[in-house]
Design a protein around this motif. Structure first.
Motif, PDB file in Angstrom:
ATOM      1  N   ASN A 165       0.827  -1.219   0.000  1.00 53.47           N
ATOM      2  CA  ASN A 165       0.000   0.000   0.000  1.00 53.47           C
ATOM      3  C   ASN A 165       0.855   1.260   0.000  1.00 53.47           C
ATOM      4  OD1 ASN A 165      -2.397  -1.448  -0.040  1.00 53.47           O
ATOM      5  ND2 ASN A 165      -2.584  -1.497   2.199  1.00 53.47           N
ATOM      6  N   LYS A 166       1.934   1.246   0.772  1.00 55.87           N
ATOM      7  CA  LYS A 166       2.847   2.394   0.791  1.00 55.87           C
ATOM      8  C   LYS A 166       3.497   2.580  -0.577  1.00 55.87           C
ATOM      9  CE  LYS A 166       4.154   2.529   5.700  1.00 55.87           C
ATOM     10  NZ  LYS A 166       5.268   2.299   6.663  1.00 55.87           N
ATOM     11  N   PHE A 167       3.875   1.467  -1.199  1.00 57.50           N
ATOM     12  CA  PHE A 167       4.486   1.539  -2.531  1.00 57.50           C
ATOM     13  C   PHE A 167       3.513   2.176  -3.530  1.00 57.50           C
ATOM     14  CE2 PHE A 167       4.661  -0.301  -6.772  1.00 57.50           C
ATOM     15  CZ  PHE A 167       5.949   0.034  -7.174  1.00 57.50           C
ATOM     16  N   MET A 168       2.282   1.691  -3.547  1.00 48.60           N
ATOM     17  CA  MET A 168       1.300   2.198  -4.508  1.00 48.60           C
ATOM     18  C   MET A 168       0.958   3.668  -4.265  1.00 48.60           C
ATOM     19  SD  MET A 168      -1.166  -1.171  -4.746  1.00 48.60           S
ATOM     20  CE  MET A 168      -2.195  -0.543  -6.074  1.00 48.60           C
ATOM     21  N   PRO A 172       2.299   6.091  -7.678  1.00 47.59           N
ATOM     22  CA  PRO A 172       1.033   5.781  -8.357  1.00 47.59           C
ATOM     23  C   PRO A 172       1.158   5.638  -9.870  1.00 47.59           C
ATOM     24  CG  PRO A 172       1.102   8.092  -7.699  1.00 47.59           C
ATOM     25  CD  PRO A 172       2.287   7.438  -7.074  1.00 47.59           C
ATOM     26  N   ASP A 173       2.245   6.148 -10.435  1.00 47.87           N
ATOM     27  CA  ASP A 173       2.416   6.097 -11.891  1.00 47.87           C
ATOM     28  C   ASP A 173       3.263   4.910 -12.349  1.00 47.87           C
ATOM     29  OD1 ASP A 173       0.926   8.443 -12.156  1.00 47.87           O
ATOM     30  OD2 ASP A 173       2.696   9.701 -11.834  1.00 47.87           O
ATOM     31  N   TYR A 174       3.403   3.897 -11.491  1.00 50.83           N
ATOM     32  CA  TYR A 174       4.183   2.720 -11.884  1.00 50.83           C
ATOM     33  C   TYR A 174       3.586   2.091 -13.152  1.00 50.83           C
ATOM     34  CZ  TYR A 174       0.431  -0.260 -10.131  1.00 50.83           C
ATOM     35  OH  TYR A 174      -0.786  -0.876  -9.948  1.00 50.83           O
ATOM     36  N   VAL A 175       4.435   1.415 -13.911  1.00 52.29           N
ATOM     37  CA  VAL A 175       3.987   0.722 -15.126  1.00 52.29           C
ATOM     38  C   VAL A 175       4.536  -0.702 -15.088  1.00 52.29           C
ATOM     39  CG1 VAL A 175       4.104   0.618 -17.649  1.00 52.29           C
ATOM     40  CG2 VAL A 175       3.925   2.835 -16.493  1.00 52.29           C
ATOM     41  N   ILE A 176       3.643  -1.687 -15.247  1.00 52.37           N
ATOM     42  CA  ILE A 176       4.036  -3.098 -15.315  1.00 52.37           C
ATOM     43  C   ILE A 176       3.998  -3.553 -16.768  1.00 52.37           C
ATOM     44  CG2 ILE A 176       3.255  -5.462 -14.792  1.00 52.37           C
ATOM     45  CD1 ILE A 176       4.276  -4.481 -12.310  1.00 52.37           C
ATOM     46  N   ILE A 241       9.227   2.884 -12.899  1.00 54.59           N
ATOM     47  CA  ILE A 241       8.813   3.993 -12.047  1.00 54.59           C
ATOM     48  C   ILE A 241       9.476   5.257 -12.584  1.00 54.59           C
ATOM     49  CG2 ILE A 241       8.902   4.974  -9.715  1.00 54.59           C
ATOM     50  CD1 ILE A 241       8.963   2.034  -8.698  1.00 54.59           C
ATOM     51  N   ASN A 242       8.649   6.224 -12.917  1.00 54.40           N
ATOM     52  CA  ASN A 242       9.161   7.477 -13.510  1.00 54.40           C
ATOM     53  C   ASN A 242      10.057   7.208 -14.719  1.00 54.40           C
ATOM     54  OD1 ASN A 242       7.837   8.961 -11.488  1.00 54.40           O
ATOM     55  ND2 ASN A 242       9.600   8.768 -10.112  1.00 54.40           N
ATOM     56  N   GLY A 243       9.648   6.235 -15.533  1.00 55.68           N
ATOM     57  CA  GLY A 243      10.366   5.942 -16.770  1.00 55.68           C
ATOM     58  C   GLY A 243      11.605   5.083 -16.608  1.00 55.68           C
ATOM     59  N   GLU A 244      11.942   4.666 -15.381  1.00 54.57           N
ATOM     60  CA  GLU A 244      13.130   3.834 -15.160  1.00 54.57           C
ATOM     61  C   GLU A 244      12.730   2.437 -14.705  1.00 54.57           C
ATOM     62  OE1 GLU A 244      16.561   5.329 -13.018  1.00 54.57           O
ATOM     63  OE2 GLU A 244      15.694   7.344 -13.081  1.00 54.57           O
ATOM     64  N   LEU A 245      13.413   1.427 -15.249  1.00 54.48           N
ATOM     65  CA  LEU A 245      13.144   0.045 -14.848  1.00 54.48           C
ATOM     66  C   LEU A 245      13.702  -0.168 -13.438  1.00 54.48           C
ATOM     67  CD1 LEU A 245      13.328  -3.084 -17.066  1.00 54.48           C
ATOM     68  CD2 LEU A 245      14.325  -3.176 -14.797  1.00 54.48           C
ATOM     69  N   LYS A 246      12.809  -0.525 -12.512  1.00 56.91           N
ATOM     70  CA  LYS A 246      13.196  -0.645 -11.110  1.00 56.91           C
ATOM     71  C   LYS A 246      13.028  -2.059 -10.553  1.00 56.91           C
ATOM     72  CE  LYS A 246      14.524   3.560 -10.280  1.00 56.91           C
ATOM     73  NZ  LYS A 246      15.953   3.821  -9.904  1.00 56.91           N
TER      74      LYS A 246
END
Length: 326
Positions: A165-168, A172-176, A241-246
């Motif tokens: 929940n903290k991560f999300m 919020p703009d994460y991309v899978i 996350i923010n355009g970077e693969l994390k």
């Protein structure tokens, strides 16, 4: 190194071309251990160290380390052939090795062990068999119910839910995305190198030196995974996350109901990322591949890894044994 001949037994190089051969024998077995797939062994083996032979109608996988032969798995085949194959494989190892002390068979599942102990020649009692061999319990595979990893219900999963929940909330703009070995290759290697440097940064000097000694093999495994991703029928996810693969995670199907996670890496600085991508991967495996159980392998004897894997409340622990000669 090409093929190897030991005591008139030819051992062939273990390469990507071995895949259909090994999988033909794996299909004859009912197993849910993470070690019993072609991909898991091919990815982690150095290019020149793996050898195989079909001995007594069983697929036998050997590894050469410092001139000494051991077996990464017990002979793979029908139960009735395994005992004689094990005895023959020890003869091959003993002929090659500088001492029988080095000869061993790793990652033996319990059902094979029972077969080996019980299915002996009539002239050789079980007592004599146990007099000749030493069986040692080593590690366990951690197996979870996919549904439990997705739902994370109850007090025992409270911390996991909080981290996700903290991560999300923070990202919020994460991309899978599904892993693409060509598109994501350079970014995955960049993340892996960052992961290594971050790990070393927070380790005591003595521990860091030991860690770096083994990291070469893991880097090789990641490269092998990317190079042969399609041929190995692997399944993977990446997170941006923010355009970077994390983060990235890669696994495969072991059998109809069970999949395994082979490699997973996330950026340490992104709190909750590891928990989040693990849950998302579990969702994909269940929804798209009808997976019921997820095997995340063993803890390699590391206490911190054991704690993490136990914190997810395993459905079962599957023991693995090593067979030595006395």
């Amino acid at each position: 190194m090409g093929s190897l001949t030991v005591n008139k037994q030819k051992l062939k190089r273990f390469t990507i071309a071995t895949k259909p051969v090994m999988e033909e024998y794996l299909a004859k077995m009912d197993v849910d251990l993470s070690d019993y797939t072609f991909a898991a062994n091919f990815i982690w083996l150095a290019n020149s160290s793996g050898f195989y032979a079909v001995i007594n109608k069983c697929f036998c996988l050997f590894v050469m380390t410092g001139g000494e032969l051991t077996m990464l798995l017990p002979p793979i085949g029908k139960k009735k052939h395994i005992t004689d194959a094990i005895i023959s494989c020890f003869k091959v190892m003993n002929t090659n090795n500088s001492s029988p002390y080095y000869s061993r068979i790793d990652y033996v599942q319990s059902s094979m062990l029972e077969e080996f102990v019980q299915n002996t020649d009539e002239a050789q009692s079980m007592f004599e068999m146990l007099e000749s061999y030493l069986v040692e319990k080593k590690l366990v595979d951690y197996v979870y119910e996919a549904a439990a990893l997705i739902e994370l219900r109850g007090n025992s999963y409270h911390t996991k839910r909080t981290e996700i929940n903290k991560f999300m909330k923070s990202y919020p703009d994460y991309v899978i995305e599904q892993l693409d070995s060509v598109k994501h290759k350079d970014e995955i290697m960049h993340l892996f190198n960052k992961w290594v440097s971050d790990r070393v940064k927070y380790m005591p000097k003595e521990e860091a030196e030991h860690f770096l000694e083994g990291i070469h093999q893991e880097r090789h495994a990641v490269k092998q995974m990317l190079k042969y991703y399609e041929e190995l029928s692997l399944i993977g996810l990446v997170i941006y996350i923010n355009g970077e693969l994390k983060g990235f995670t890669v696994g495969e199907r072991i059998n109809k109901d069970t999949a395994t996670v082979i490699i997973e890496k996330t950026d340490f600085e992104i709190l909750g990322c590891a928990q989040f991508i693990f849950r998302e991967f579990s969702k994909m495996l269940k929804e798209h591949y009808e997976i019921v159980y997820i095997n995340v392998g063993d803890d390699m004897g590391f206490e911190n890894l054991r704690k993490v894997k136990m914190s997810y409340r395993p459905f079962k622990l599957v023991p693995k044994y090593t067979i030595y000669q006395k």
